[in-house]
Scaffold this active site. Structure first.
Site, PDB file in Angstrom:
ATOM      1  N   ASP A 286       0.864  -1.166   0.000  1.00 44.84           N
ATOM      2  CA  ASP A 286       0.000   0.000   0.000  1.00 44.84           C
ATOM      3  C   ASP A 286       0.915   1.234   0.000  1.00 44.84           C
ATOM      4  OD1 ASP A 286      -2.110   1.751   0.021  1.00 44.84           O
ATOM      5  OD2 ASP A 286      -3.215   0.742   1.609  1.00 44.84           O
ATOM      6  N   TRP A 287       0.317   2.369  -0.229  1.00 47.70           N
ATOM      7  CA  TRP A 287       1.059   3.622  -0.423  1.00 47.70           C
ATOM      8  C   TRP A 287       2.033   3.888   0.740  1.00 47.70           C
ATOM      9  CZ3 TRP A 287      -0.196   7.849  -4.030  1.00 47.70           C
ATOM     10  CH2 TRP A 287       0.544   9.000  -3.776  1.00 47.70           C
TER      11      TRP A 287
END
Ligand code: NOJ
Length: 747
Positions: A286-287
């Site tokens: 994820d980011w």
């Protein structure tokens, strides 16, 4: 003679060329991957493992985003996210084509509930229990996104959600692993189509692996502490279903699970996903999640973060740049085996080949197709149908709904009546340069429906938040003039979504006070509740004669709400997440254990597993939802009462539409394992059937009970069915059980 020799030479050359081309065509994907992979330097390999955000406000890429462009030219980037539109993706792809090996870029995007055409939020769609419609919604999103240069969506979110304080409940399919798995499968199929590389398909991404929905206290990004059994039985099944549907990618979750951040969790990523499940796609973080492991505190610095994530099996780093800045050194220092990098690169290249990007890097960049698909009227029709199917009728006293189309005067009141963008929900896509704001407001939808025959009056009444009641007088004035009041209340669309956890999930502001005032007029009031999560609205639930839970319905919100209000669509949706009476009940879900001190009714709160100051019941239970018609359940038959593990029991029953409207009923089959070596829930959904019935019509339904439906994870985490007695329940909801019987599984 010379001519003949030349001719022969020509034929040989043509033949060889043909054979070369043919052999290139027949090469397997893995051979093709190798043919590129074998030419790559370490720097180019690491490049493939990076994903950057595109600053889509930048127009002159080389001037404004020179650094990124240069990295791409050097083959140091594998993918961009938030880069949309054929024009822009083409520009970036052209830059990638200037790199030594011309490895195409992948363009990823959060296409969560539609692209240009916004569909209902995923939680709302799930309430349709209509797998075909859900698949179609994803299919249309894929058609539009792929026509706009996108290759890959970060969806579906398949996290099980049991705590509406967590803002991301809106992105999932609710609390039940069986239903959520079916929906996960349908969504992956919808996005990806029949086989990889079809022009109107995009790669899906099962996220967030794993346990994210169980963030302690419903606080986003919070830790998750859960038993192995719960993980396997409740939280992993939808991910497994995504693998079964051949999902191309996975995304790690932000949370740690039992102390190990998911992005560096070897047990999750390698042991379960890649080894046990044989997942052959790639995993993206994820980011920024690779670097966030420093905050978690399981690694010291960026280098350790990169080492931990790549070792655990996270193939691509979304935006933390820790792979880019550290992997080469880690390989040179012998801390990361080159084999780990190679594996990750090959997984990513494989998907680029499957998408056909090596054959034509611009195949998703046709401006003509983009224009056509982003203006395809069929998509609007499907969005309207999906929105109708997502609306849940919670209450309908004295059959107030459907409204007649001949009502003289309607007062349409509330802060959301004329709202436009709000209807899009949290994860809409703003497609740059295109008219992505097409949305039918609730006002427009009802106006379209009633035309000039009805006098439609409007007052805002109050804001969504705040305590200003100045608008009440105007609202009361128009209510007094009307035959019916429709009140549209709820939350702002950005109150529920990522990073939108709330400790208070009541309908905000003075909206329920407004309802109280309106009820004093004696006029019938229909409440529309707009939200991304289950809200608490006890006053409304207890006092408004009719309630539609409209969630956020997307582009066609207004038309769909009007269709339901006026009976052109008979509501058929049922809740996929329990609605609590108060935050104090959370987390609350239907498939709980009985405990040693079972709480069985509100008459007795003494020494049982209940709160002494709260009902044991939710406000609205899982599986609940009304229709304008009524259904009778009868004639339950089991083909036998005892089965061995190799046998099946056929369950049949009759459903009759006993009301005054054609309608659809979602018939739910629950099972309880009465005695198990591990405690079993009081009931578990094991099957369902959404069935259309005309007025007066009866239909027989059949379900099959097999070993699979009776199995669970025992203490050794083996998936087994234990002999013994089971209770079978057929319900119109998890609480409204209409038919019941028992059967036995033999040794
Ligand atoms: C963070 C979110 O958790 C994830 O779901 C999303 O796909 C990425 N940001 C990219 O926008």
């Amino acid at each position: 003679m010379k001519k003949i020799v030349l001719n022969i030479l020509f034929i040989i050359v043509v033949n060889t060329l043909f054979q070369l081309t043919a052999s290139a065509q027949t090469k397997s994907i893995s051979q093709k991957v190798d043919s590129v992979f074998n030419l790559m330097t370490l720097d180019e390999k690491i490049g493939q493992l990076n994903q950057y955000n595109d600053d889509w406000t930048a127009t002159d890429l080389l001037a404004i985003d020179n650094d990124k462009a240069i990295q791409i030219q050097k083959g140091q980037l594998g993918s961009l996210l938030n880069c949309m539109g054929t024009e822009r993706t083409r520009i970036w792809q052209k830059i990638a084509m200037q790199s030594r090996l011309k490895i195409p870029l992948l363009f990823g995007q959060d296409v969560i509930h539609g692209y240009k055409t916004t569909f209902p939020i995923p939680l709302a769609e799930a309430c349709s229990w209509d797998l075909e419609a859900i698949e179609l919604s994803a299919r249309i999103a894929a058609t539009e996104a792929s026509a706009s240069g996108i290759h890959w969506t970060f969806a579906p979110m398949v996290d099980i959600t049991r705590d509406p304080r967590w803002g991301r409940v809106m992105e999932g399919a609710g609390e039940d692993p069986y239903l959520a798995s079916k929906i996960a499968y349908a969504r992956v199929k919808g996005f990806q189509g029949d086989k990889p590389g079809e022009l109107n398909s995009i790669m899906a991404c099962a996220k967030h692996f794993a346990g994210y929905g169980a963030a302690i206290g419903g606080r986003d990004y919070n830790s998750v502490d859960m038993s192995e059994r719960l993980l396997w039985e409740v939280y992993l099944p939808p991910f497994k279903a995504a693998v079964d549907a051949k999902v191309s990618t996975f995304m790690t979750s932000f949370n740690d699970i039992n102390g190990v951040p998911s992005t560096g969790n070897k047990y999750l990523l390698r042991t379960i996903l890649k080894e046990q499940w044989g997942f052959n796609g790639y995993v993206v973080s994820d980011w920024g999640a690779v670097g966030e492991m420093i905050n978690h505190g399981n690694v010291k610095n960026e280098s350790e973060a990169a080492q931990c994530a790549i070792t655990a099996g996270c193939d691509m780093d979304m935006e933390s740049r820790n792979y880019k800045n550290n992997l080469a050194q880690l390989v040179n220092d012998g801390k990361v085996l080159i084999a780990l990098i190679d594996e990750a690169v090959k997984r990513i290249l494989q998907k680029k080949f499957e998408l056909g990007l090596f054959d034509d890097p611009f195949r998703f960049c046709s401006a003509e197709r983009e224009k056509r698909e982003l203006n395809n009227p069929e998509h609007t029709t499907a969005a309207r149908e999906m929105a109708c199917k997502s609306i849940v009728l919670l209450k309908n006293q004295n059959q107030l709904l459907p409204l007649s189309k001949n009502i003289k005067t309607i007062a349409f009141i509330g802060p959301l009546v004329k709202a436009v963008k709000q209807n899009k929900g949290f994860w809409d896509v703003e497609v740059p340069g295109l008219d992505s704001n097409y949305i039918v407001s609730q006002w427009a939808g009802i106006q379209n429906k009633v035309g000039n025959k009805t006098n439609l009056l409007y007052a805002k009444g109050c804001d969504i938040e705040g305590d200003n009641k100045n608008g009440f007088t105007e609202a009361l004035n128009i209510a007094r003039q009307a035959d019916v009041v429709i009140l549209s209340i709820g939350e702002r669309r950005d109150m529920t979504g990522e990073a939108k956890s709330r400790s208070n999930i009541n309908i905000p502001g003075v909206q329920e006070d407004l309802l109280k005032e309106l009820l004093t007029t004696g006029k019938p009031v229909v409440a529309l509740i707009n939200a991304g999560r289950p809200l608490v609205f006890n006053y409304t639930a207890d006092n408004a004669p009719a309630i539609l839970y409209t969630w956020w319905l997307g582009s066609e919100a207004g038309n769909a709400i009007a269709d339901v209000l006026f009976g052109d669509y008979n509501p058929s949706a049922k809740l996929v997440i329990t609605f609590p009476q108060s935050v104090g009940q959370l987390p609350i879900y239907y498939s709980h254990f009985n405990t040693g001190h079972p709480a069985v009714s509100d008459d007795n709160h003494s020494y049982n597993s209940s709160y002494t100051d709260l009902s044991i019941y939710p406000k609205f239970e899982f599986g609940y939802g009304l229709s304008y018609t009524s259904f009778q359940y009868s004639n339950l038959k089991l083909s036998k009462k005892k089965m061995t593990k190799d046998e099946q029991i056929e369950v049949s029953l009759t459903i009759t539409n006993t009301g005054k409207y054609n309608g659809e009923e979602i018939v739910q089959l629950y099972i309880r394992d009465l005695v198990g070596s591990i405690v079993r829930p009081v009931k578990d959904l094991k099957d369902f059937n959404k069935i259309p019935l005309k007025i007066g019509e009866s239909k027989n339904i059949r379900f099959i009970i097999d070993k699979e439906k009776l199995s669970f994870y025992n203490q050794q985490l083996q998936w087994i069915a234990e002999p013994g007695e089971f209770e079978l329940m057929i319900g119109a909801s998890s609480r409204d059980i209409r038919l019941q019987d028992n059967f036995e599984l033999l040794e």
